[in-house]
Write a protein that holds these residues in place. Structure first.
Motif, PDB file in Angstrom:
ATOM      1  N   ALA A  57       5.380  -1.676  -2.100  1.00 25.58           N
ATOM      2  CA  ALA A  57       6.652  -2.296  -1.720  1.00 25.58           C
ATOM      3  C   ALA A  57       7.696  -1.240  -1.385  1.00 25.58           C
ATOM      4  CB  ALA A  57       7.151  -3.191  -2.851  1.00 25.58           C
ATOM      5  N   LEU A  58       7.728  -0.154  -2.145  1.00 28.34           N
ATOM      6  CA  LEU A  58       8.702   0.904  -1.875  1.00 28.34           C
ATOM      7  C   LEU A  58       8.446   1.558  -0.524  1.00 28.34           C
ATOM      8  CD1 LEU A  58       8.949   2.544  -5.425  1.00 28.34           C
ATOM      9  CD2 LEU A  58      10.665   1.106  -4.297  1.00 28.34           C
ATOM     10  N   ARG A  59       7.174   1.643  -0.129  1.00 32.68           N
ATOM     11  CA  ARG A  59       6.839   2.252   1.162  1.00 32.68           C
ATOM     12  C   ARG A  59       7.092   1.315   2.328  1.00 32.68           C
ATOM     13  NH1 ARG A  59       2.358   4.346  -1.670  1.00 32.68           N
ATOM     14  NH2 ARG A  59       0.870   2.957  -0.674  1.00 32.68           N
ATOM     15  N   HIS A  60       6.995   0.003   2.075  1.00 31.05           N
ATOM     16  CA  HIS A  60       7.071  -0.951   3.180  1.00 31.05           C
ATOM     17  C   HIS A  60       8.351  -1.777   3.193  1.00 31.05           C
ATOM     18  CE1 HIS A  60       2.993  -0.360   4.817  1.00 31.05           C
ATOM     19  NE2 HIS A  60       2.737   0.057   3.587  1.00 31.05           N
ATOM     20  N   GLY A  61       9.264  -1.487   2.310  1.00 37.76           N
ATOM     21  CA  GLY A  61      10.563  -2.147   2.341  1.00 37.76           C
ATOM     22  C   GLY A  61      10.467  -3.660   2.300  1.00 37.76           C
ATOM     23  N   GLY A  62      11.231  -4.311   3.160  1.00 38.85           N
ATOM     24  CA  GLY A  62      11.292  -5.768   3.156  1.00 38.85           C
ATOM     25  C   GLY A  62      10.056  -6.459   3.682  1.00 38.85           C
TER      26      GLY A  62
END
Length: 270
Positions: A57-62
């Motif tokens: 999630a941190l790498r792919h944002g929203g």
């Protein structure tokens, strides 16, 4: 079957990205985004899985909404792991991070297999853990993703109602009409997988459940049958789900896609 990228967006509302091989995950997501996938909801199995999904999630944002929980079809967490998991979720909530609660629920398949084999099975601890997750979802006002099928569905409804959970998502749902009526009355959502293309039980559910409460998922990397037999499960199969739902509802493809996309965005705040 939908083969080419459609001119509409979609979301895979339930996928275990962290269960794909580490080297496959980024390629899987990149190909999904390129094919029209606007986001995925990455559900977790246990604390280790939660941490892996947070990193994604941190790498792919929203475009990657993680869901944190403990899957009911694996062994119950040890008390120390359970305490760490709940504390970890609360810490992320306090930090304002985006996430849902899940995948949580009841061990229908594990329980029924044990009963068929004549082995004792104590459902009490599983009910207690689900109750605790339902209470947490209500307290934090987070969506909750449920694995609760057949007769377990009404037990899950009891827990959700007891704690006043507003946003509940029953994934790959199968269950009795009484549970379906309760779920619709509460405005709870269900999602259907690619087996809506070929499984009569799921096709009937998709036909009967209100469009405004439906979402589409793959539950990847779980393999599907029918026309999908032998094919790896990818988020692109959501296009086939949308096409099947459109046919069952007697609606246009773009209208159905827009509705399912809007439902998922609204439910998860994507």
């Amino acid at each position: 079957m939908a083969r080419e990228s459609p001119a509409f967006g979609w979301i895979d509302a339930h996928i275990h990205v962290d269960k794909y091989e580490p080297g496959e995950r980024e390629r899987l997501l990149a190909e999904a985004y390129a094919a029209g996938c606007e986001a995925v909801v990455g559900v977790s199995m246990n604390l280790e899985s939660c941490r892996a999904n947070r990193e994604l999630a941190l790498r792919h944002g929203g475009r990657f909404l993680p869901a944190y929980g403990h899957h009911p079809e694996i062994p119950l967490p040890e008390p120390d792991e359970e305490a760490k998991l709940f504390a970890w979720i609360r810490r992320l909530h306090g930090a304002g991070e985006r996430f849902a609660i899940g995948e949580v629920g009841l061990p229908y398949y594990t329980r029924t297999e044990a009963e068929k084999a004549g082995r004792p099975f104590d459902e009490g601890p599983h009910l207690a853990l689900l109750d605790r997750f339902a209470a947490l979802a209500a307290e934090l006002d987070r969506p909750i993703v449920l694995h609760a099928v057949y007769e377990d569905a009404e037990k899950a409804c009891d827990a959700l109602e007891r704690h006043g959970v507003r946003r509940a998502h029953f994934h790959w749902f199968k269950g009795p009409e009484a549970a379906v009526r309760r779920m619709i009355a509460r405005g709870w959502h269900v999602s259907v997988t690619p087996d809506v293309v070929y499984e009569p039980e799921i096709r009937e559910l998709a036909r009967a459940y209100p469009l405004e409460l439906l979402m589409a998922e793959t539950d990847g990397p779980w393999p599907h049958e029918g026309p999908f037999a032998g094919r790896p499960t990818t988020p692109a199969m959501v296009r086939d789900v949308i096409q099947a739902v459109a046919g069952l509802k007697g609606l246009g493809l773009e209208e159905t896609a827009a509705a399912l996309l809007a439902n998922t965005k609204r439910f998860y705040g994507i």
